[in-house]
Design an enzyme around this catalytic site. Sequence first.
Site: not given
Length: 789
Positions: A328, A363, A422, A445, A615
């Site tokens: 990220w 993600c 997400h 997840d 984001y």
Amino acid sequence: MFSRSRYQVRGSSSTSGRVQPGRASQGTTLASTTAWMSSWSRDPSETFMSLGSPDSGVGSPTHGRGVFTCCGVPMGRPRPTIGSGQDQSAILEVGKIDWEAAINATDHHTDRFDAVESGKPVIRRGQVFKLTVHFKRQLIPHRDTIRFKFEFGRNPFISRGTRVLRTVQGKELDNNDWGVRLRTMSGTHTIMDVMTPADCPVGIWKMSIITNFKDDVKKMQTFKCDQGIYVLFNPWVKEDLTYMDDKKEIEEYVLNDMGKIWCGTSKRLRYRAWNFGQYEDPVLDAAIRVLDASKLDAGARGNPVKIVRTISAMVNAPDDNGVLEGNWSGSYEGGTPPTQWQGSVQILTKWFESGEPVCFGQCWVFSGVTTTVLRALGIPGRSVTNFASAHDTNCNITVDFHYSQDYSKLEDMNMDSIWNFHVWNESWMARPDLPAGNGGWQAIDATPQETSEGVFCAGPAAVSAIRKGEVGILYDAPFIFAEVNADIIHWLCPDLETEDMVKLKMDTNGVGQSISTKRPGPMGIGNSDRLDVTDSYKATDRSDEERAAVINALMRGHSSSTTAYDVLKEDVIFTLDDKDDVLIGQPFSIFLKMKNTSKEKRTVEITMHLETTYYTGVVAEKVKTEKFTVVLEPLKDNKSSITGVPDEYLDLLVDQAAFQVSAIGTVKETKQVICLSDDFRVRAPDVIVKSDGKCQVGKPCKVDVKFVNPLTKILHKCMFILEAPGLEKPHEIACSNVEAKGTASMSYTCQPKHAGMKTILVSFTSKELSDADGFLTVDVKPAATSAHR
């Protein structure tokens, strides 16, 4: 890259080497075979085998004179005719096997897998599959015994359900257990029905066929099949925990290899078309390797709860050298930027071939790969996007922001965050391990955010339990509940050595917006195929039911924030209003609207910040700050604004061109605190994909692609990325620099291999601008047939 030639079945025995697949000739009728098998059955007092013989590894028959029957009537021993050249005294020996891969694949809904085209058996558990066994002489029922041995994993054990021995029989098969039944016979060819139980482990099973004389167990032949059997979950069978009775949902969430993943912001929902590609080689093998490489016991691989939890851990790289490395940072040297991926096939192929994590994912990429693995294994699965998604780091089920005495952010204390969006996954299954009513969709997840039981994974958590705030139910329900329903609490932090924190404001509806997935059916235009599943996770914000769920979660989760739930009186209403469709390179304005609901004058002192963000909600660069003082007359409203122009923001943008605007201040007369923030993005233009519509299997199909540069500067290092499952393997096409306000275009010709609706994905990327894409769905007609056929 991968050979599409027909797979040649190979087998070995004491007298056989490599063999070629064959087809059985038309066999005897089922009725005649039943008579044969009736004559083959013994008296119930005679045991056929004892599992787990320590000497041979197979069962041993108990010797004795059997009473042969036909339709319950005692009969003499039949005397089959032995063909010329066959040695009646020789032990029955397997010559070769035909897996009947294509026939079984049609019955088992696996016919689209590339593996089936290569002749590999891909079947679903709890359902009969057929195979043809070619013996070297004719079967003599009163003399010959045939056993099938099935083994799974590195160390198969009968007690773990990973090693099974079954004698060929004549009775009907039950999908609660393994079984093999002789279906038809014709000379040396026999067609067998094989049943796998509806709870057996999924993956690749090894099979052997063991033959011997009934009265001499020491003389035997073992034929080991080099080709393994791919056994998948079966949501069509009620006994399977993944059973789904809605056929449209099965079509979408198991069989569809193309879909959409939503991103953007709650006010500007944007989708990414995604090639899940579960049928393409070597995706199925990669999905199985995901399980093989995990620490999950082979005997537990029949349990979808254990499987999906393992997948959520293995799709990310930490802990276990899994599929994807997350990044990220905005710097992707040495890997692929997450925004360039259009599907899972390239990612899983790279991981399968190298054994090393693929760089890089965020993600939606983790979720797309997870959906692929779920569907490849037969578990209904889908990618789900939550907008304004909370990341609760300390599991107190609130998102806490801290400010100093002058209302500046205390970033070192602000560990929680709110992501613009997400993406996680849902998988469908029964949950016999939970209280009744918690089956159905389960949230998992694979994005590595926080650890669960010491591993980066999350779920499965029953979505029905999350809606009610039942966060004590396995697995990781508190974290997922907070993502969709946490309250945002703003704290004033004076000198913490002498004073406690003071709650400034609480926002009860800022988290968990427009939770989205693709609805069953064909790919639609824009967001027309978006399915809003917010109501599955939470009741309407601020409703009595929603508030009760939050309080329930706080109490069950033993949250430290329960003392923050008091009521504050506020008489000035503030809202942020931003544009929901701004093209990158255009100016925009964000308005702070204020309404005085009191009968007295109010003075508002406010500071507005405009920042570019990742984001995930992490600030990248500050664009500008504006301060205002606004006097509101009784029962009147007003507004202030902050404006962004291209020269100010273009060089500060990061991935996905996202911004955050925030407003912080006070009402002078009442000390009411204003703490508002909103996220939005400027979008890239769509890539335009067109075709003449004349697409047919085996014939060239031309595709035209165009992209218009919206910026007043040249784009460098430009490239189109094309992905078209069923039409073409993923590949990249470089193009020349694109002038300011200029156009990049290309034409491409592919040759379809399969008929039906196919989707072509194309994205455009450059040094200065990326994250632009488009798609086209074409109807590929079947290949033309000759007139005489």
